[in-house]
Enzyme design. Structure first.
Site, PDB file in Angstrom:
ATOM      1  N   PRO A   2       0.829  -1.218   0.000  1.00  0.00           N
ATOM      2  CA  PRO A   2       0.000   0.000   0.000  1.00  0.00           C
ATOM      3  C   PRO A   2       0.861   1.264   0.000  1.00  0.00           C
ATOM      4  O   PRO A   2       1.496   1.586   0.982  1.00  0.00           O
ATOM      5  CB  PRO A   2      -0.811  -0.102   1.313  1.00  0.00           C
ATOM      6  CG  PRO A   2      -0.635  -1.504   1.800  1.00  0.00           C
ATOM      7  CD  PRO A   2       0.684  -1.964   1.251  1.00  0.00           C
ATOM      8  N   GLU A   3       0.912   1.934  -1.122  1.00  0.00           N
ATOM      9  CA  GLU A   3       1.585   3.228  -1.215  1.00  0.00           C
ATOM     10  C   GLU A   3       0.585   4.202  -1.841  1.00  0.00           C
ATOM     11  O   GLU A   3      -0.583   3.843  -2.019  1.00  0.00           O
ATOM     12  CB  GLU A   3       2.891   3.094  -2.011  1.00  0.00           C
ATOM     13  CG  GLU A   3       3.837   2.104  -1.312  1.00  0.00           C
ATOM     14  CD  GLU A   3       5.288   2.168  -1.763  1.00  0.00           C
ATOM     15  OE1 GLU A   3       5.663   3.119  -2.462  1.00  0.00           O
ATOM     16  OE2 GLU A   3       6.050   1.251  -1.403  1.00  0.00           O
ATOM     17  N   LYS A  55      -0.822   8.558   1.554  1.00  0.00           N
ATOM     18  CA  LYS A  55      -1.243   7.185   1.838  1.00  0.00           C
ATOM     19  C   LYS A  55      -2.506   7.152   2.703  1.00  0.00           C
ATOM     20  O   LYS A  55      -2.854   6.105   3.237  1.00  0.00           O
ATOM     21  CB  LYS A  55      -0.095   6.438   2.535  1.00  0.00           C
ATOM     22  CG  LYS A  55       1.150   6.343   1.653  1.00  0.00           C
ATOM     23  CD  LYS A  55       2.079   5.278   2.186  1.00  0.00           C
ATOM     24  CE  LYS A  55       3.442   5.829   2.500  1.00  0.00           C
ATOM     25  NZ  LYS A  55       4.292   4.850   3.192  1.00  0.00           N
ATOM     26  N   ASN A 171       8.307   2.577   0.507  1.00  0.00           N
ATOM     27  CA  ASN A 171       9.615   1.964   0.325  1.00  0.00           C
ATOM     28  C   ASN A 171       9.829   1.439  -1.101  1.00  0.00           C
ATOM     29  O   ASN A 171      10.909   1.548  -1.661  1.00  0.00           O
ATOM     30  CB  ASN A 171       9.777   0.837   1.342  1.00  0.00           C
ATOM     31  CG  ASN A 171      11.216   0.462   1.532  1.00  0.00           C
ATOM     32  OD1 ASN A 171      12.099   1.319   1.438  1.00  0.00           O
ATOM     33  ND2 ASN A 171      11.466  -0.807   1.771  1.00  0.00           N
ATOM     34  N   ARG A 250      13.344  -0.366   7.031  1.00  0.00           N
ATOM     35  CA  ARG A 250      12.760  -0.936   5.818  1.00  0.00           C
ATOM     36  C   ARG A 250      13.840  -1.226   4.786  1.00  0.00           C
ATOM     37  O   ARG A 250      14.693  -0.373   4.509  1.00  0.00           O
ATOM     38  CB  ARG A 250      11.702   0.018   5.249  1.00  0.00           C
ATOM     39  CG  ARG A 250      10.364  -0.259   5.908  1.00  0.00           C
ATOM     40  CD  ARG A 250       9.307   0.638   5.367  1.00  0.00           C
ATOM     41  NE  ARG A 250       9.072   1.739   6.279  1.00  0.00           N
ATOM     42  CZ  ARG A 250       8.251   2.734   6.009  1.00  0.00           C
ATOM     43  NH1 ARG A 250       7.630   2.787   4.856  1.00  0.00           N
ATOM     44  NH2 ARG A 250       8.054   3.681   6.887  1.00  0.00           N
TER      45      ARG A 250
END
Ligand SMILES: [Zn+2]
Length: 260
Positions: A2-3, A55, A171, A250
């Site tokens: 999910p971005e 987001k 990321n 991350r």
């Protein structure tokens, strides 16, 4: 993952179902909402707007109420035909909005809250967001201002993940953008020129806009998750490296040969 593009895609799917309409039914099956009375508080109210901001997804209801959602790594928004089997177990549904033949379902939270419009204007998670990478007109000047206002020693990869600097890049897009622009994600922000910072944004924006339209993000993965494999640009003479970045470590993927 999910971005920003995932959230814009969800908003694009939810909008034709709910925007300008009153949901036929609202349910909050998850036990944590048992006493919150959302169905009563939202009954009969029109959904004024479905907004994606970075987001975050906002469902704006008549009467100054907003449902705020952030999916983090686990949550998901789905639009399904009423009566059709859901892609996740019903016990994982936190919110269900039915309108006509369609159901809008939010699975697995983890951030889902009902707040007043006025609170959304002061809530730092929302009001403090930097320019949205997917906005029709990207505010490059504000992005550069915020980039330069923060710690110049932090790696450019960290800066891109900071939603106050630019909203919507996570990321995956950070890794892909730095790779496409040929910039080492570990280079200190102060040593990345304005033109280079904008080049990263220019690489991800068109890709994210396509993904926001059709929801297919994976086709743009060139380096993410490829640790130890040959660089897609250099071939076997340079292997993709990986290391944790940002305060929660991350994993960052980059090629030490063609990213400088
Ligand atoms: Zn390379």
């Amino acid at each position: 993952v999910p971005e920003g593009d995932t959230i814009h895609y969800a908003a694009n799917r939810i909008r034709p179902v709910l925007e300008g309409r009153v949901p036929d039914a609202i349910a909050t099956p998850h036990p944590r909402f048992a006493r919150d009375g959302w169905p009563e508080r939202l009954a009969g109210r029109t959904v004024r707007a479905v907004e994606a901001r970075g987001k975050h997804l906002l469902l704006r209801f008549e009467g100054g109420l907003t449902i705020h959602s952030h999916l983090r790594m686990t949550g998901s928004w789905r639009v399904v035909r009423a009566g059709q089997r859901w892609p996740r177990s019903p016990s994982r549904a936190w919110l269900v909005l039915r309108r006509g033949e369609a159901e809008v379902v939010q699975f697995d939270g983890p951030v889902l809250e009902l707040m007043t419009d006025s609170r959304t204007r002061i809530d730092r998670r929302i009001a403090g967001l930097g320019p949205d990478v997917l906005a029709p007109e990207f505010d490059a000047e504000r992005f550069l201002r915020r980039l330069r206002a923060d710690d110049p020693a932090r790696p450019i990869g960290d800066a891109l993940l900071d939603q106050r600097t630019i909203a919507g890049i996570g990321n995956l897009w950070k890794c892909e953008g730095c790779f496409e622009a040929g910039i080492d994600p570990w280079r200190p922000a102060a040593e990345v020129s304005d033109a280079e910072a904008l080049a990263i944004v220019d690489e991800v924006r068109p890709r994210m806009r396509i993904s926001a339209q059709d929801g297919v993000q994976d086709r743009f993965r060139r380096i993410y998750g490829r640790a130890g494999l040959p660089c897609p640009r250099c071939g076997p003479r340079s292997l993709v490296r990986s290391r944790g970045q940002w305060d929660d470590g991350r994993t960052t993927y980059w090629c030490p040969e063609c990213q400088r």
